[in-house]
Design a protein around this motif. Structure first.
Motif, PDB file in Angstrom:
ATOM      1  N   ASP A 403     -83.140 -11.799  48.194  1.00 21.32           N
ATOM      2  CA  ASP A 403     -84.375 -11.025  48.256  1.00 21.32           C
ATOM      3  C   ASP A 403     -84.637 -10.365  46.907  1.00 21.32           C
ATOM      4  O   ASP A 403     -85.773 -10.267  46.456  1.00 21.32           O
ATOM      5  CB  ASP A 403     -84.265  -9.960  49.356  1.00 21.32           C
ATOM      6  CG  ASP A 403     -84.019 -10.591  50.717  1.00 21.32           C
ATOM      7  OD1 ASP A 403     -84.763 -11.520  51.061  1.00 21.32           O
ATOM      8  OD2 ASP A 403     -83.083 -10.170  51.402  1.00 21.32           O
ATOM      9  N   ILE A 404     -83.569  -9.899  46.281  1.00 24.14           N
ATOM     10  CA  ILE A 404     -83.679  -9.338  44.936  1.00 24.14           C
ATOM     11  C   ILE A 404     -82.350  -9.569  44.231  1.00 24.14           C
ATOM     12  O   ILE A 404     -81.289  -9.535  44.853  1.00 24.14           O
ATOM     13  CB  ILE A 404     -84.027  -7.834  44.976  1.00 24.14           C
ATOM     14  CG1 ILE A 404     -84.297  -7.317  43.570  1.00 24.14           C
ATOM     15  CG2 ILE A 404     -82.937  -7.024  45.657  1.00 24.14           C
ATOM     16  CD1 ILE A 404     -84.831  -5.899  43.519  1.00 24.14           C
ATOM     17  N   GLY A 405     -82.431  -9.843  42.945  1.00 24.18           N
ATOM     18  CA  GLY A 405     -81.219 -10.074  42.175  1.00 24.18           C
ATOM     19  C   GLY A 405     -81.355  -9.506  40.770  1.00 24.18           C
ATOM     20  O   GLY A 405     -82.446  -9.431  40.215  1.00 24.18           O
ATOM     21  N   THR A 428     -72.939 -17.639  29.511  1.00 24.05           N
ATOM     22  CA  THR A 428     -72.346 -17.036  30.695  1.00 24.05           C
ATOM     23  C   THR A 428     -73.441 -16.349  31.487  1.00 24.05           C
ATOM     24  O   THR A 428     -74.522 -16.066  30.963  1.00 24.05           O
ATOM     25  CB  THR A 428     -71.271 -16.003  30.324  1.00 24.05           C
ATOM     26  OG1 THR A 428     -71.894 -14.950  29.576  1.00 24.05           O
ATOM     27  CG2 THR A 428     -70.172 -16.636  29.503  1.00 24.05           C
ATOM     28  N   ARG A 429     -73.179 -16.079  32.729  1.00 24.93           N
ATOM     29  CA  ARG A 429     -74.154 -15.373  33.557  1.00 24.93           C
ATOM     30  C   ARG A 429     -73.424 -14.533  34.603  1.00 24.93           C
ATOM     31  O   ARG A 429     -72.357 -14.908  35.098  1.00 24.93           O
ATOM     32  CB  ARG A 429     -75.126 -16.335  34.229  1.00 24.93           C
ATOM     33  CG  ARG A 429     -74.513 -17.247  35.267  1.00 24.93           C
ATOM     34  CD  ARG A 429     -75.550 -18.208  35.853  1.00 24.93           C
ATOM     35  NE  ARG A 429     -74.992 -19.072  36.868  1.00 24.93           N
ATOM     36  CZ  ARG A 429     -74.332 -20.189  36.630  1.00 24.93           C
ATOM     37  NH1 ARG A 429     -74.132 -20.577  35.381  1.00 24.93           N
ATOM     38  NH2 ARG A 429     -73.866 -20.935  37.610  1.00 24.93           N
ATOM     39  N   ALA A 430     -74.018 -13.418  34.868  1.00 23.53           N
ATOM     40  CA  ALA A 430     -73.513 -12.532  35.921  1.00 23.53           C
ATOM     41  C   ALA A 430     -74.703 -12.106  36.759  1.00 23.53           C
ATOM     42  O   ALA A 430     -75.744 -11.717  36.225  1.00 23.53           O
ATOM     43  CB  ALA A 430     -72.815 -11.325  35.316  1.00 23.53           C
ATOM     44  N   ASN A 431     -74.547 -12.201  38.068  1.00 25.51           N
ATOM     45  CA  ASN A 431     -75.663 -11.904  38.964  1.00 25.51           C
ATOM     46  C   ASN A 431     -75.192 -11.065  40.138  1.00 25.51           C
ATOM     47  O   ASN A 431     -74.170 -11.368  40.766  1.00 25.51           O
ATOM     48  CB  ASN A 431     -76.283 -13.213  39.471  1.00 25.51           C
ATOM     49  CG  ASN A 431     -77.447 -12.952  40.404  1.00 25.51           C
ATOM     50  OD1 ASN A 431     -78.546 -12.677  39.963  1.00 25.51           O
ATOM     51  ND2 ASN A 431     -77.197 -13.050  41.712  1.00 25.51           N
ATOM     52  N   LEU A 432     -75.931 -10.005  40.391  1.00 28.50           N
ATOM     53  CA  LEU A 432     -75.729  -9.209  41.598  1.00 28.50           C
ATOM     54  C   LEU A 432     -77.014  -9.255  42.400  1.00 28.50           C
ATOM     55  O   LEU A 432     -78.106  -9.084  41.840  1.00 28.50           O
ATOM     56  CB  LEU A 432     -75.388  -7.760  41.249  1.00 28.50           C
ATOM     57  CG  LEU A 432     -74.012  -7.502  40.623  1.00 28.50           C
ATOM     58  CD1 LEU A 432     -73.891  -6.038  40.228  1.00 28.50           C
ATOM     59  CD2 LEU A 432     -72.903  -7.874  41.591  1.00 28.50           C
ATOM     60  N   PHE A 446     -75.885  -4.597  47.540  1.00 27.92           N
ATOM     61  CA  PHE A 446     -75.589  -5.779  46.723  1.00 27.92           C
ATOM     62  C   PHE A 446     -74.480  -6.567  47.413  1.00 27.92           C
ATOM     63  O   PHE A 446     -73.304  -6.300  47.224  1.00 27.92           O
ATOM     64  CB  PHE A 446     -75.171  -5.390  45.306  1.00 27.92           C
ATOM     65  CG  PHE A 446     -76.307  -4.862  44.467  1.00 27.92           C
ATOM     66  CD1 PHE A 446     -77.339  -5.703  44.064  1.00 27.92           C
ATOM     67  CD2 PHE A 446     -76.344  -3.538  44.089  1.00 27.92           C
ATOM     68  CE1 PHE A 446     -78.392  -5.231  43.301  1.00 27.92           C
ATOM     69  CE2 PHE A 446     -77.400  -3.051  43.326  1.00 27.92           C
ATOM     70  CZ  PHE A 446     -78.418  -3.898  42.933  1.00 27.92           C
ATOM     71  N   ASN A 447     -74.887  -7.528  48.233  1.00 26.60           N
ATOM     72  CA  ASN A 447     -73.929  -8.324  48.978  1.00 26.60           C
ATOM     73  C   ASN A 447     -73.822  -9.755  48.472  1.00 26.60           C
ATOM     74  O   ASN A 447     -73.229 -10.606  49.109  1.00 26.60           O
ATOM     75  CB  ASN A 447     -74.278  -8.320  50.465  1.00 26.60           C
ATOM     76  CG  ASN A 447     -75.660  -8.904  50.729  1.00 26.60           C
ATOM     77  OD1 ASN A 447     -76.550  -8.806  49.894  1.00 26.60           O
ATOM     78  ND2 ASN A 447     -75.839  -9.509  51.896  1.00 26.60           N
ATOM     79  N   VAL A 448     -74.413 -10.034  47.300  1.00 25.42           N
ATOM     80  CA  VAL A 448     -74.347 -11.349  46.686  1.00 25.42           C
ATOM     81  C   VAL A 448     -73.916 -11.172  45.238  1.00 25.42           C
ATOM     82  O   VAL A 448     -74.417 -10.292  44.539  1.00 25.42           O
ATOM     83  CB  VAL A 448     -75.721 -12.061  46.717  1.00 25.42           C
ATOM     84  CG1 VAL A 448     -75.653 -13.386  45.989  1.00 25.42           C
ATOM     85  CG2 VAL A 448     -76.176 -12.269  48.153  1.00 25.42           C
ATOM     86  N   SER A 449     -72.971 -11.969  44.806  1.00 23.26           N
ATOM     87  CA  SER A 449     -72.560 -11.918  43.405  1.00 23.26           C
ATOM     88  C   SER A 449     -72.230 -13.320  42.920  1.00 23.26           C
ATOM     89  O   SER A 449     -71.770 -14.156  43.702  1.00 23.26           O
ATOM     90  CB  SER A 449     -71.350 -10.997  43.209  1.00 23.26           C
ATOM     91  OG  SER A 449     -70.220 -11.536  43.869  1.00 23.26           O
ATOM     92  N   GLU A 450     -72.473 -13.565  41.657  1.00 21.58           N
ATOM     93  CA  GLU A 450     -72.183 -14.870  41.067  1.00 21.58           C
ATOM     94  C   GLU A 450     -71.870 -14.680  39.586  1.00 21.58           C
ATOM     95  O   GLU A 450     -72.540 -13.934  38.876  1.00 21.58           O
ATOM     96  CB  GLU A 450     -73.358 -15.828  41.227  1.00 21.58           C
ATOM     97  CG  GLU A 450     -73.085 -17.213  40.645  1.00 21.58           C
ATOM     98  CD  GLU A 450     -74.238 -18.177  40.849  1.00 21.58           C
ATOM     99  OE1 GLU A 450     -74.150 -19.324  40.373  1.00 21.58           O
ATOM    100  OE2 GLU A 450     -75.235 -17.769  41.475  1.00 21.58           O
ATOM    101  N   TYR A 451     -70.835 -15.381  39.154  1.00 19.73           N
ATOM    102  CA  TYR A 451     -70.444 -15.357  37.753  1.00 19.73           C
ATOM    103  C   TYR A 451     -70.214 -16.796  37.309  1.00 19.73           C
ATOM    104  O   TYR A 451     -69.679 -17.614  38.069  1.00 19.73           O
ATOM    105  CB  TYR A 451     -69.170 -14.528  37.553  1.00 19.73           C
ATOM    106  CG  TYR A 451     -69.271 -13.140  38.135  1.00 19.73           C
ATOM    107  CD1 TYR A 451     -69.858 -12.109  37.410  1.00 19.73           C
ATOM    108  CD2 TYR A 451     -68.806 -12.867  39.427  1.00 19.73           C
ATOM    109  CE1 TYR A 451     -69.969 -10.830  37.943  1.00 19.73           C
ATOM    110  CE2 TYR A 451     -68.906 -11.597  39.969  1.00 19.73           C
ATOM    111  CZ  TYR A 451     -69.492 -10.586  39.226  1.00 19.73           C
ATOM    112  OH  TYR A 451     -69.616  -9.340  39.771  1.00 19.73           O
TER     113      TYR A 451
END
Length: 849
Positions: A403-405, A428-432, A446-451
């Motif tokens: 929904d939002i990142g 590199t990338r970091a996402n919350l 923030f229940n989604v994370s990606e690195y």
């Protein structure tokens, strides 16, 4: 009291709008508002946009028949400063009283505030001043119409204007045009002073854009002048310019016919104080000099290193840092060939595409060593970009899952890493992110994370042990790209690790055409938390739990609330049903089997080794082009190479009857996609855009289904906007799962875009499509595509949208309404949820297609 004040505010607002709706409010006495233009050509009214665009004055624009911008302008106070000052002039002592508790400076500044001043500036800027009929501009329009028709061959055209009054402050202009007979081109001859150019002209005259029998059009003569000039300059005529071509048109003694003489004189140039002429020459390239580290702000280059390589001369102020072929492969200007403009353009494009130089400067000068003075030295000046460059971006994102990142993406680019004009990009990338659709037992925002980490190496050539020049010449600007990436996703339920590797070739077969061939496209998806499946896919758990509560005989599978325990209870109950320990009706057995097959498919690790080819073609010339089409197709094959190796090596099958690669079942399928987009410019900033998409992925050999990462879904801001992402289909199942996907997709969309006011734009749209299972292990008839009768399951959504153009991107809001829902019962499929309460609001960046 609150209701009364609301009503009063409403009446005041209506009064303001009504007062502004007086379109003639700002029309001075004795003047008239232009209500309409009418163009009559040979007794018939026409609405041709090109003809109407010749007019100097056009009526105020409308939105759905309403003069919105004019009325906004009428709401504005044109002299807010005077109005503010009048408040104090008409009320002596008021300024002093205000100054006592605000200060004089603040009182003066208040007059410049948004409420007193800014709102009126906004209304004037957003609105549109009334178009007042101006007789001078009307006469200019008459002259312009005459000029327009004259340029289209109507040399005897007559244009008159008539001003009609509709009411005291409103009028219209009528333009009456009598074209008479158009002039037709008769004989076409050429008089060319230069023998060399005359010889070239004879070779190309069959391709002329002006031909005997055609109606005269000025634009054809302009295009022909540019065509001839380009032809001559691409065949050695270095000094030739379009101004050297003069068309002599003779209509004397002819009845609506014109003879044309193409007149090309000698080359005229300035020599000191005198003008000289000589026949045009055709030049050849005698030398190609390349300055590899040119300093544009320094007159002395101080060359210290040079090398000659395959008839190219390379110079450097320092030690040469490039392998000669890395640069000469990008040069299309070669020694001994004729001068050609297109070679200059290709060279500039290729060198810029290397991304290690700034756009080059290419200059020519006459070779003084040539006694005939028909040779040129090509000098190519290259200014290197910095070897290392660092970039970082910080973005707010919205996707089909999030929904939002919030994402942060730094990257480092290393140019000319092996001295062969290669570039290496390390990113590199970091996402919350936050998603309300995912399992979130701790109720975290923030229940989604990606690195992730990615390496991308680009070679500006086809990287193969043999030459491909005859198949893919360097004019197609080929390149080879090798990339390796790793990403990990946490806190989204299953949690995943994603390893990717790509070895691909890219080239441009023609202008605006692109081709890509992935020799290897490898993906390995590893699920880290597969035991959490039923926490993520709640619909599957609810279906299994309902069956378990009816037929389970083992109390250890249930908690105190009589619900199946995740993971022990769900796995134990499923196992007992499938092996016959627990007897259930056949329908329930099939449901449990289907739930388990989906769980296995979505939780098992995926290994994909694919080869694919992608081709795209577009007629779009630039960002402002709104009349174009885009076609894109892709075909992908996965697993066939591994199956061939397995069969040749007599590899044994596993317990599932499938081959393995490093103890992993690999996917095997063939997939193809077709995507077509067409835009029509309907004038006055109105655009009709359509899109059609078809994709299908067929499993075979080592696979019974398509991996989740290669399947299709429907719904979302760039798809069928009346449904949320993953919430449509497959077929008429009614989206019973949490993330609904399938291996076949059809999508059709149409959108009418129009301007509302300023940078605010609107759209009406209709989206049709769905996804289905076909040729895989899904047996549910509602979800599978059987034949053409299954097309009745295509869902239809429609709605409207608002977009605001920020120049560098467009912010988009679309409201989608379910118009035809195939999942509903017969008689309830059409317009069942066609209301705002059941609409879907989509937020997007840029247009959907």
């Amino acid at each position: 009291m609150r209701k009364v004040s609301t009503k009063i505010s409403l009446f005041i607002l209506i009064g303001i709008i009504i007062s502004a709706c007086n379109a003639e409010k700002r029309v001075p006495d004795g003047k008239q508002l232009l209500a309409s233009n009418q163009i009559i050509v040979n007794g018939k009214k026409i609405n041709d946009e090109d003809v109407h665009n010749q007019l100097y004055q056009k009526p105020n624009g409308t939105f759905l028949g309403y003069r919105l911008r004019l009325n906004l302008y009428n709401l504005a106070n044109l002299n807010p400063d005077s109005t503010y000052q009048a408040k104090f002039t008409n009320h002596p002592g008021k300024y002093e009283r205000k100054a006592k508790w605000l200060s004089a400076k603040q009182v003066d500044r208040l007059g410049k505030s948004f409420w007193y001043h800014g709102i009126h500036d906004f209304l004037k800027k957003t609105g549109e001043a009334p178009v007042i009929i101006d007789s001078v501009k009307t006469q200019k329009s008459v002259s312009r119409l005459q000029y327009y028709y004259f340029n289209n061959g109507f040399f005897d055209v007559k244009v008159n204007s008539q001003h009609d009054t509709i009411r005291p402050k409103r009028g219209k202009i009528k333009y009456e045009i009598t074209t008479n007979e158009p002039y037709i081109l008769d004989s076409i001859k050429a008089t060319i002073s230069s023998v060399a150019l005359d010889s070239l002209y004879q070779k190309t005259k069959e391709d002329a854009l002006i031909k005997s029998g055609d109606q005269y059009k000025t634009v054809d003569f302009s295009d022909e002048k540019n065509r001839l000039s380009a032809y001559f300059r691409n065949h050695g005529a270095y000094y030739f310019q379009p101004t050297s071509i003069v068309f002599d048109i003779d209509t004397i003694g002819k009845k609506h016919k014109a003879d044309v003489n193409v007149n090309i004189g000698n080359y005229s140039y300035q020599d000191k104080d005198s003008t000289k002429t000589e026949p045009f020459k055709l030049y050849k390239i005698s030398s190609v000099d390349i300055y590899t580290d040119y300093a544009p702000n320094t007159s002395k280059q101080n060359i210290t290193d040079s090398v000659s390589y395959q008839n190219f001369n390379l110079y450097s102020r320092e030690k040469l840092k490039y392998k000669p072929h890395a640069i000469t492969d990008a040069i299309f200007i070669t020694k001994g060939t004729s001068f050609a403009d297109y070679k200059t353009v290709l060279t500039s494009r290729y060198l810029t595409n290397l991304k290690i130089f700034n756009p080059p400067s290419i200059q020519y000068e006459v070779d003084k060593k040539d006694t005939l003075n028909n040779s040129l030295i090509a000098k190519i000046y290259l200014t290197p970009r910095k070897k290392y460059s660092f970039q970082a971006s910080f973005d707010l994102t919205h996707s089909n899952i999030q929904d939002i990142g919030i994402s942060f993406s730094p990257s480092l680019t290393i140019r000319n890493i092996f001295n062969g004009a290669e570039t290496l990009e390390i990113s590199t990338r970091a996402n919350l992110g936050s998603s309300k659709d995912l399992a979130n037992p701790n109720n975290q925002f923030f229940n989604v994370s990606e690195y992730g980490l990615n390496f991308k190496l680009n070679f500006p050539r086809i990287f193969l042990p043999f030459s491909t020049e005859k198949i893919i010449p360097k004019s197609m600007i080929p390149s080879t790209q090798i990339s390796v990436g790793y990403a990990t996703q946490k806190n989204i339920g299953l949690d995943k690790e994603n390893f990717t590797g790509i070895f691909s070739y890219n080239w441009n077969p023609k202008r605006n055409n692109t081709a890509r061939f992935d020799l290897f496209n490898i993906q390995f998806v590893r699920n880290l938390n597969s035991q959490n499946y039923f926490n993520v896919y709640g619909s599957s758990y609810n279906a299994l739990n309902e069956i378990g509560q009816l037929y389970n005989t083992n109390p250890d599978y249930f908690n105190s609330n009589n619900n199946l325990i995740i993971e022990s209870g769900t796995s134990g109950f499923t196992k007992d049903v499938l092996n016959g320990t627990i007897n259930v009706p056949q329908s329930s057995y099939n449901d449990v089997k289907s739930i388990e097959e989906r769980r296995v498919r979505l939780t098992e690790n995926d290994f994909i080794l694919a080869t694919n080819f992608t081709f795209s073609k577009t007629t779009k010339t630039d960002l402002a082009d709104n009349n174009f089409y885009l076609f894109k197709t892709k075909i992908e094959s996965a697993g066939s190479l591994l199956s061939l190796i397995s069969n040749l090596s007599n590899q044994k099958l596993n317990s599932n009857g499938h081959h393995e690669f490093f103890n992993l079942e690999y996917s095997e399928y063939i997939k193809t996609e077709f995507d077509f987009i067409k835009h029509w410019d309907l004038s006055k900033e109105k655009i009709l855009a359509v899109r059609s998409f078809f994709g299908i992925a067929i499993p075979f050999g080592n696979s019974d289904y398509i991996p989740f990462s290669r399947s299709y879904f429907s719904g979302g801001s760039n798809d069928n906007r009346a449904w949320q992402p993953y919430s449509l289909g497959p077929g008429r199942t009614g989206a019973t799962n949490d993330f609904n996907e399938a291996n076949m997709k059809i999508a059709l969309s149409a959108e009418f875009r129009f301007k509302i006011l300023g940078d605010l734009k609107g759209a009406f749209f209709a989206d049709a499509g769905n996804i289905w299972n076909v040729f895989d292990n899904v047996t549910d008839e509602k979800a599978t595509f059987k034949n053409f009768s299954s097309l009745k399951d295509i869902a239809l959504g429609s709605g409207f949208g608002l977009r605001y153009d920020l120049n560098f991107f467009v912010v988009r809001f679309d409201f989608g309404f379910k118009t035809y829902n195939p999942a509903e019962e017969t008689g309830k499929k059409w317009f069942r949820d066609y209301n705002f309460g059941h609409s879907v609001l989509n937020f997007g960046i840029n247009y959907p297609f």
